[in-house]
Scaffold this active site. Structure first.
Site, PDB file in Angstrom:
ATOM      1  N   HIS A 224       0.816  -1.068  -0.061  1.00  0.00           N
ATOM      2  CA  HIS A 224       0.104  -0.131   0.021  1.00  0.00           C
ATOM      3  C   HIS A 224       0.855   1.185  -0.197  1.00  0.00           C
ATOM      4  O   HIS A 224       0.518   2.255  -0.504  1.00  0.00           O
ATOM      5  CB  HIS A 224      -0.949  -0.136   1.176  1.00  0.00           C
ATOM      6  CG  HIS A 224      -0.367   0.370   2.393  1.00  0.00           C
ATOM      7  ND1 HIS A 224       0.619  -0.580   3.056  1.00  0.00           N
ATOM      8  CD2 HIS A 224      -0.189   1.297   3.339  1.00  0.00           C
ATOM      9  CE1 HIS A 224       0.895  -0.063   4.133  1.00  0.00           C
ATOM     10  NE2 HIS A 224       0.560   1.102   4.275  1.00  0.00           N
ATOM     11  N   ASP A 225       2.016   1.287   0.622  1.00  0.00           N
ATOM     12  CA  ASP A 225       2.934   2.357   0.679  1.00  0.00           C
ATOM     13  C   ASP A 225       4.161   2.090  -0.265  1.00  0.00           C
ATOM     14  O   ASP A 225       5.186   3.045  -0.215  1.00  0.00           O
ATOM     15  CB  ASP A 225       3.448   2.545   2.080  1.00  0.00           C
ATOM     16  CG  ASP A 225       2.592   3.368   2.867  1.00  0.00           C
ATOM     17  OD1 ASP A 225       1.900   4.099   2.394  1.00  0.00           O
ATOM     18  OD2 ASP A 225       2.797   3.335   4.238  1.00  0.00           O
ATOM     19  N   LYS A 228       6.081   5.239  -1.719  1.00  0.00           N
ATOM     20  CA  LYS A 228       7.299   6.012  -0.747  1.00  0.00           C
ATOM     21  C   LYS A 228       8.521   5.645  -1.486  1.00  0.00           C
ATOM     22  O   LYS A 228       9.317   6.392  -1.082  1.00  0.00           O
ATOM     23  CB  LYS A 228       7.170   5.251   0.554  1.00  0.00           C
ATOM     24  CG  LYS A 228       6.018   6.020   1.284  1.00  0.00           C
ATOM     25  CD  LYS A 228       5.778   5.690   2.704  1.00  0.00           C
ATOM     26  CE  LYS A 228       4.694   6.483   3.493  1.00  0.00           C
ATOM     27  NZ  LYS A 228       4.663   5.858   4.936  1.00  0.00           N
ATOM     28  N   HIS A 253       2.492  10.165  -2.226  1.00  0.00           N
ATOM     29  CA  HIS A 253       2.833   8.757  -2.090  1.00  0.00           C
ATOM     30  C   HIS A 253       1.538   7.905  -2.698  1.00  0.00           C
ATOM     31  O   HIS A 253       1.766   6.696  -3.419  1.00  0.00           O
ATOM     32  CB  HIS A 253       3.448   8.313  -1.267  1.00  0.00           C
ATOM     33  CG  HIS A 253       2.523   7.916   0.104  1.00  0.00           C
ATOM     34  ND1 HIS A 253       2.209   8.822   0.933  1.00  0.00           N
ATOM     35  CD2 HIS A 253       1.806   6.647   0.700  1.00  0.00           C
ATOM     36  CE1 HIS A 253       1.437   8.283   1.858  1.00  0.00           C
ATOM     37  NE2 HIS A 253       1.242   6.729   1.681  1.00  0.00           N
ATOM     38  N   HIS A 277      -6.297   4.937  -2.576  1.00  0.00           N
ATOM     39  CA  HIS A 277      -7.365   5.258  -1.352  1.00  0.00           C
ATOM     40  C   HIS A 277      -6.892   5.060   0.132  1.00  0.00           C
ATOM     41  O   HIS A 277      -7.844   5.658   0.913  1.00  0.00           O
ATOM     42  CB  HIS A 277      -8.633   4.382  -1.679  1.00  0.00           C
ATOM     43  CG  HIS A 277      -9.394   4.991  -2.843  1.00  0.00           C
ATOM     44  ND1 HIS A 277     -10.558   4.566  -3.270  1.00  0.00           N
ATOM     45  CD2 HIS A 277      -9.037   5.814  -3.774  1.00  0.00           C
ATOM     46  CE1 HIS A 277     -10.960   5.144  -4.312  1.00  0.00           C
ATOM     47  NE2 HIS A 277     -10.209   6.036  -4.683  1.00  0.00           N
ATOM     48  N   HIS A 278      -5.915   4.470   0.535  1.00  0.00           N
ATOM     49  CA  HIS A 278      -5.779   4.143   1.922  1.00  0.00           C
ATOM     50  C   HIS A 278      -5.668   5.580   2.853  1.00  0.00           C
ATOM     51  O   HIS A 278      -5.681   5.246   3.927  1.00  0.00           O
ATOM     52  CB  HIS A 278      -4.523   3.281   1.891  1.00  0.00           C
ATOM     53  CG  HIS A 278      -3.021   3.853   2.012  1.00  0.00           C
ATOM     54  ND1 HIS A 278      -2.537   4.048   0.730  1.00  0.00           N
ATOM     55  CD2 HIS A 278      -2.251   4.335   2.944  1.00  0.00           C
ATOM     56  CE1 HIS A 278      -1.372   4.478   1.005  1.00  0.00           C
ATOM     57  NE2 HIS A 278      -1.044   4.806   2.338  1.00  0.00           N
ATOM     58  N   ASP A 307      -3.532   1.137   9.013  1.00  0.00           N
ATOM     59  CA  ASP A 307      -2.631   1.863   8.704  1.00  0.00           C
ATOM     60  C   ASP A 307      -2.393   2.765   9.860  1.00  0.00           C
ATOM     61  O   ASP A 307      -1.219   3.278  10.365  1.00  0.00           O
ATOM     62  CB  ASP A 307      -2.771   2.674   7.510  1.00  0.00           C
ATOM     63  CG  ASP A 307      -1.697   3.622   7.048  1.00  0.00           C
ATOM     64  OD1 ASP A 307      -0.617   2.818   6.695  1.00  0.00           O
ATOM     65  OD2 ASP A 307      -1.915   4.739   6.833  1.00  0.00           O
TER      66      ASP A 307
HETATM   67 FE   LIG Z   1       0.853   3.262   5.194  1.00  0.00          FE
HETATM   68 FE   LIG Z   2       0.455   5.702   3.335  1.00  0.00          FE
END
Ligand SMILES: [Fe+2]
Ligand SMILES: [Fe+2]
Length: 354
Positions: A224-225, A228, A253, A277-278, A307
């Site tokens: 999900h990240d 980054k 990100h 969307h997170h 998260d």
């Molecule tokens: Fe995250």
């Molecule tokens: Fe994030």
């Protein structure tokens, strides 16, 4: 064993036999291992309804194998000639590209063999295995963020798939993993914590449904990240408060992650959208789009809860680390407008100790 599956049941890793005749399928060969979701979509687009699978040559488990009838080789394979020709033309280029790129999951290149063995040794005590699964996940994601090349992102998907398999099939390990607390806030640790908690939550929510591809979902959660990797590390690791400009870069990100996953064609949009969307919130106060409630994809709504929980429980130099109970209390009392109440309820139940 040769078994017959519907095209929509195909998975990457299955070894398929499309037809006796080359003319009846969109590929330039009839027997091969599926290496991408794109190939599965092409089979479906070409109107092929059923496919023979060689379970011995396949690198993935075929669900409910015992219940599937043995193929008697009489099943006609239906097809649409015009669609086949179109797909074959498109696939000529794709297949050539795929031959170039050998994607293999080789954890033994960067982690101890003893750890790998421990993850898959069902004879070990649950506690030892759970810790091994967690450590394996940490080393997997540490390696990915150190080497975020496209081929490594694709290869890591197989490692995530193995971890998700254990979580889906071994309840004792799942329960233990819910209570493993993070030690730091580095991106790879955070990715593991969010990946594991989210898949545990999805397992709890979707256990009665076959409508969700949990392996793809697990990949979406762990990655999900991934956006980054395109953010300046000095900003990511900055111990002090961020400037407005730095905050804007951080907020890019989700878009970056979505683009990476989509461009790689790593999974379908429903899964790539978790990255996008997170950070959206139920009340519209999130980013990047500020969308609300049902406009946020359900998979991302799951991810957003894990998260925030991990952000609260991780140790950071500029703020106090919260215990899981403290974090859940803050989320319930001060942040509830950010989350879907039913998903939050299921999340709290993950921590219930028997
Ligand atoms: Fe995250
Ligand atoms: Fe994030």
């Amino acid at each position: 064993m040769i078994v017959s599956l519907k095209s929509e049941e195909l998975k990457v890793g299955m070894f398929i036999d499309l037809s006796k005749s080359w003319f009846e399928n969109p590929f330039f060969k009839t027997k091969f291992q599926i290496t991408s979701e794109k190939q599965i979509r092409s089979i479906m687009k070409a109107g092929i309804k059923k496919v023979s699978i060689d379970s011995i040559k396949s690198s993935v488990k075929i669900e409910g194998l015992k219940d599937i009838k043995i193929e008697n080789d009489q099943t006609p394979i239906t097809f649409d000639a015009a669609a086949l020709e179109e797909e074959r033309n498109k696939l000529q280029i794709i297949e050539e590209e795929e031959v170039e790129e050998v994607i293999k999951w080789e954890p033994e290149k960067f982690m101890d063999k003893a750890l790998i063995d421990a993850v898959f040794d069902k004879g070990l005590p649950t506690d030892t295995r759970s810790k091994s699964v967690y450590q394996y996940s940490l080393e997997m994601m540490d390696n990915l963020f150190k080497h975020p090349e496209k081929s490594n992102i694709k290869a890591t998907k197989e490692g995530i798939r193995q971890i998700v398999d254990i979580i889906l099939t071994e309840d004792a390990i799942s329960s233990n993993l819910a209570n493993i607390v993070s030690l730091d806030s580095q991106t790879f640790t955070h990715s593991v914590n969010v990946g594991l908690k989210s898949i545990l939550l999805a397992k709890a929510m979707y256990s009665d449904s076959h409508g969700h591809d949990m392996h793809e979902l697990g990949t979406a959660f762990f990655l999900h990240d991934i956006g980054k990797i395109d953010i300046n590390p000095a900003i990511l690791d900055k111990p002090d408060k961020l400037t407005d400009e730095e905050m804007e870069e951080i907020k890019s990100h989700p878009h970056k992650g979505y683009k990476i996953l989509n461009d790689l064609d790593l999974m379908e949009t429903d899964f790539c959208i978790v990255a996008l969307h997170h950070h959206e919130r139920e009340d519209g106060t999130g980013y990047p789009a500020g969308i609300k409630g049902a406009d946020i994809h359900p998979y991302a709504r799951i991810c957003s809860i894990s998260d925030v929980f991990d952000a609260l429980t991780a140790k950071r130099s500029f703020k106090e680390q919260k215990t899981p109970i403290e974090a859940l209390t803050i989320m319930k009392n001060e942040m509830m407008a950010h989350f879907n109440i039913d998903i939050m309820r299921s999340f709290v139940l993950l921590f219930k100790q028997d």
